[in-house]
Design an enzyme around this catalytic site. Structure first.
Site, PDB file in Angstrom:
ATOM      1  N   ASN A 103       1.163  -0.919  -0.089  1.00 23.31           N
ATOM      2  CA  ASN A 103      -0.220   0.306  -0.023  1.00 23.31           C
ATOM      3  C   ASN A 103       1.125   1.144  -0.414  1.00 23.31           C
ATOM      4  O   ASN A 103       1.956   1.209   0.889  1.00 23.31           O
ATOM      5  CB  ASN A 103      -0.840  -0.493   1.381  1.00 23.31           C
ATOM      6  CG  ASN A 103      -1.656  -0.833   1.149  1.00 23.31           C
ATOM      7  OD1 ASN A 103      -1.725  -1.931   0.122  1.00 23.31           O
ATOM      8  ND2 ASN A 103      -2.479  -1.602   2.737  1.00 23.31           N
ATOM      9  N   ASP A 105      -0.740   4.386   0.544  1.00 21.13           N
ATOM     10  CA  ASP A 105      -1.549   5.624   1.322  1.00 21.13           C
ATOM     11  C   ASP A 105      -1.036   5.647   2.517  1.00 21.13           C
ATOM     12  O   ASP A 105      -1.383   6.970   3.142  1.00 21.13           O
ATOM     13  CB  ASP A 105      -2.939   4.379   1.313  1.00 21.13           C
ATOM     14  CG  ASP A 105      -3.353   3.187   2.953  1.00 21.13           C
ATOM     15  OD1 ASP A 105      -4.026   2.416   2.242  1.00 21.13           O
ATOM     16  OD2 ASP A 105      -2.455   3.063   3.610  1.00 21.13           O
ATOM     17  N   HIS A 120       6.240  -0.363  -2.985  1.00 31.91           N
ATOM     18  CA  HIS A 120       5.481   0.255  -4.053  1.00 31.91           C
ATOM     19  C   HIS A 120       5.537   1.575  -3.447  1.00 31.91           C
ATOM     20  O   HIS A 120       5.479   2.860  -4.612  1.00 31.91           O
ATOM     21  CB  HIS A 120       4.308  -0.508  -4.696  1.00 31.91           C
ATOM     22  CG  HIS A 120       3.830  -2.320  -4.863  1.00 31.91           C
ATOM     23  ND1 HIS A 120       2.615  -2.796  -4.246  1.00 31.91           N
ATOM     24  CD2 HIS A 120       4.916  -2.808  -5.034  1.00 31.91           C
ATOM     25  CE1 HIS A 120       3.104  -3.754  -4.994  1.00 31.91           C
ATOM     26  NE2 HIS A 120       4.249  -4.025  -4.943  1.00 31.91           N
ATOM     27  N   CYS A 149       9.940  20.283  -9.891  1.00 26.38           N
ATOM     28  CA  CYS A 149      10.962  20.457  -8.367  1.00 26.38           C
ATOM     29  C   CYS A 149      11.371  22.041  -8.626  1.00 26.38           C
ATOM     30  O   CYS A 149      11.593  22.662  -9.222  1.00 26.38           O
ATOM     31  CB  CYS A 149      11.991  19.389  -9.170  1.00 26.38           C
ATOM     32  SG  CYS A 149      13.433  19.696  -7.843  1.00 26.38           S
ATOM     33  N   GLY A 189      -4.898  -9.193   3.570  1.00 29.14           N
ATOM     34  CA  GLY A 189      -5.214  -8.076   2.358  1.00 29.14           C
ATOM     35  C   GLY A 189      -5.244  -7.480   1.555  1.00 29.14           C
ATOM     36  O   GLY A 189      -4.750  -6.761   0.456  1.00 29.14           O
ATOM     37  N   SER A 191      -4.581 -10.160  -3.009  1.00 32.30           N
ATOM     38  CA  SER A 191      -4.626 -10.611  -4.290  1.00 32.30           C
ATOM     39  C   SER A 191      -3.989 -11.838  -4.354  1.00 32.30           C
ATOM     40  O   SER A 191      -3.932 -12.894  -4.786  1.00 32.30           O
ATOM     41  CB  SER A 191      -5.410 -10.106  -5.318  1.00 32.30           C
ATOM     42  OG  SER A 191      -4.599  -8.870  -5.947  1.00 32.30           O
ATOM     43  N   ALA A 233     -10.053  -7.802   8.280  1.00 30.10           N
ATOM     44  CA  ALA A 233      -9.043  -7.895   8.455  1.00 30.10           C
ATOM     45  C   ALA A 233      -9.489  -6.995   9.859  1.00 30.10           C
ATOM     46  O   ALA A 233      -8.434  -6.885  11.155  1.00 30.10           O
ATOM     47  CB  ALA A 233      -7.799  -6.826   7.985  1.00 30.10           C
TER      48      ALA A 233
HETATM   49  N1  APR Z   1      -9.853  -7.289   4.632  1.00 32.50           N
HETATM   50  C1  APR Z   1      -9.671  -8.524   3.809  1.00 32.50           C
HETATM   51  N2  APR Z   1      -9.535  -8.308   2.632  1.00 32.50           N
HETATM   52  C2  APR Z   1      -9.700  -7.947   2.136  1.00 32.50           C
HETATM   53  C3  APR Z   1     -10.762  -6.707   2.272  1.00 32.50           C
HETATM   54  C4  APR Z   1     -10.794  -6.940   3.774  1.00 32.50           C
HETATM   55  N3  APR Z   1     -11.492  -6.016   4.989  1.00 32.50           N
HETATM   56  N4  APR Z   1     -11.268  -6.219   1.442  1.00 32.50           N
HETATM   57  C5  APR Z   1     -10.650  -6.715   0.283  1.00 32.50           C
HETATM   58  N5  APR Z   1     -10.221  -7.783   0.758  1.00 32.50           N
HETATM   59  C6  APR Z   1      -9.119  -8.892   0.042  1.00 32.50           C
HETATM   60  C7  APR Z   1      -9.760  -8.989  -1.349  1.00 32.50           C
HETATM   61  O1  APR Z   1     -10.193  -9.676  -1.514  1.00 32.50           O
HETATM   62  C8  APR Z   1      -8.634  -9.293  -2.596  1.00 32.50           C
HETATM   63  O2  APR Z   1      -8.099 -10.428  -2.433  1.00 32.50           O
HETATM   64  O3  APR Z   1      -8.449  -7.627  -0.488  1.00 32.50           O
HETATM   65  C9  APR Z   1      -8.122  -7.974  -1.924  1.00 32.50           C
HETATM   66  C10 APR Z   1      -6.724  -6.712  -2.922  1.00 32.50           C
HETATM   67  O4  APR Z   1      -6.441  -6.771  -3.387  1.00 32.50           O
HETATM   68  P1  APR Z   1      -5.804  -5.777  -4.308  1.00 32.50           P
HETATM   69  O5  APR Z   1      -7.323  -5.250  -5.051  1.00 32.50           O
HETATM   70  O6  APR Z   1      -5.630  -7.050  -5.510  1.00 32.50           O
HETATM   71  O7  APR Z   1      -4.636  -5.449  -4.104  1.00 32.50           O
HETATM   72  P2  APR Z   1      -3.214  -5.879  -3.980  1.00 32.50           P
HETATM   73  O8  APR Z   1      -3.855  -7.484  -3.637  1.00 32.50           O
HETATM   74  O9  APR Z   1      -2.914  -4.801  -2.788  1.00 32.50           O
HETATM   75  O10 APR Z   1      -2.536  -5.229  -5.212  1.00 32.50           O
HETATM   76  C11 APR Z   1      -1.547  -5.441  -5.117  1.00 32.50           C
HETATM   77  O11 APR Z   1      -1.526  -4.197  -7.568  1.00 32.50           O
HETATM   78  O12 APR Z   1      -2.327  -2.663  -8.592  1.00 32.50           O
HETATM   79  C12 APR Z   1      -1.153  -2.803  -8.250  1.00 32.50           C
HETATM   80  O13 APR Z   1       0.165  -1.842  -7.004  1.00 32.50           O
HETATM   81  C13 APR Z   1      -0.682  -2.466  -6.561  1.00 32.50           C
HETATM   82  O14 APR Z   1       0.025  -2.478  -4.616  1.00 32.50           O
HETATM   83  C14 APR Z   1      -0.890  -2.482  -5.641  1.00 32.50           C
HETATM   84  C15 APR Z   1      -0.927  -4.389  -6.202  1.00 32.50           C
END
Ligand code: APR
Length: 261
Positions: A103, A105, A120, A149, A189, A191, A233
């Site tokens: 993240n 954020d 990232h 800059c 949290g 994918s 989470a």
């Molecule tokens: N609690 C737990 N898991 C959750 C919740 C929650 N409240 N809400 C959503 N999820 C899960 C979803 O089921 C999914 O598996 O969080 C995951 C989010 O997946 P993505 O949207 O693919 O995000 P992420 O895995 O962080 O992406 C990885 O991809 O787009 C790029 O650079 C970006 O850092 C990011 C990277």
């Protein structure tokens, strides 16, 4: 959540000192930050290749900055949720805990975590495209798009790793080292499809760590995880936290056996 699984995990963690936590967008979802691939995910609404690649920035830096400025204005007012706060508290509970996050954020730091690896980058940091210098900037909205800059007048870009770019090797090496050294890795949290972050739990598992996944749905990692806790989470972590704190005092020392028994 299966009670016996919670018991096993709490029992195992009662003796653990080195714990790593890999987080993704899902841990910030309950704070109101959109995920990327969920139903309302950013990549469902916007095309990554037109907004989050070096080519896109080359082509149209204004469009890219307008999008990041929008994301910054979305994130600025939100607060860390219970999931972030539990992890911040675990730094003292375990003695050696690191948060490895995908993240950008900044919510883990806002919750009080200190030992953070930002794989990232960070949306609150700008990087000079000519000098490579990085500065923190929390203005929302940005007074000028695209920001430049002040030193050399060149464009600033978000200090974020875009698709097609490599992670900072120093940052990734630290994350990999923490993954190989931990006794347990929470994967929360994410994918688990974006590399090289998704390879970290596998490296931890190969090195003998227990993999504990928390997600609202199974992921490609789930078959390799030792434990899978289905749920949000912000709900699962406080529950585990209560059970853990019942079982062990802070900073890694084992609770002395109860002589009264
Ligand atoms: N609690 C737990 N898991 C959750 C919740 C929650 N409240 N809400 C959503 N999820 C899960 C979803 O089921 C999914 O598996 O969080 C995951 C989010 O997946 P993505 O949207 O693919 O995000 P992420 O895995 O962080 O992406 C990885 O991809 O787009 C790029 O650079 C970006 O850092 C990011 C990277």
């Amino acid at each position: 959540m299966a009670e016996h699984q919670v018991d096993e995990v709490v029992e195992f963690l009662a003796g653990a000192r080195r714990v790593a936590v890999l987080t993704g967008a899902g841990i910030s979802a309950e704070s109101g930050v959109p995920t990327f691939r969920g139903n309302d995910g950013l990549w469902k609404q916007y095309r990554a290749e037109t907004l989050a690649t070096p080519e896109a920035f080359e082509r149209d830096p204004v469009l890219v900055w307008e999008w990041y400025d929008w994301r910054r204005s979305l994130i600025a007012p939100v607060a860390p949720n219970a999931g972030h706060r539990v992890l911040a508290g675990w730094e003292s509970l375990f003695g050696d805990l690191a948060v490895i996050t995908q993240n950008v954020d900044g919510l883990h730091a806002k919750a009080g975590s200190r030992n953070i690896v930002e794989l990232h980058g960070n949306i609150w940091k700008l990087r000079c495209t000519r000098e490579g210098t990085v500065e923190e900037n929390r203005n929302t909205p940005l007074p000028r798009i695209p920001p430049v800059c002040p030193n050399c007048g060149s464009l600033f870009r978000p200090h974020i790793v875009w698709f097609g770019e490599s992670l900072d090797p120093v940052v990734f090496d630290r994350a990999y080292g923490l993954s190989e050294a931990c006794q347990a890795m929470f994967v929360i949290g994410t994918s688990a499809v974006v590399q090289p972050a998704a390879s970290l739990p596998l490296a931890a598992s190969r090195a003998g760590a227990k993999i504990i996944e928390v997600n609202i749905e199974p992921t490609p990692l789930t078959p390799q995880a030792d434990y899978f806790f289905p749920g949000k989470a912000g709900e699962v972590l406080p529950l585990l936290d209560r059970r853990l704190r019942d079982r062990r005092p802070a900073s890694g020392r084992e609770r002395p056996p109860d002589r009264r028994a």
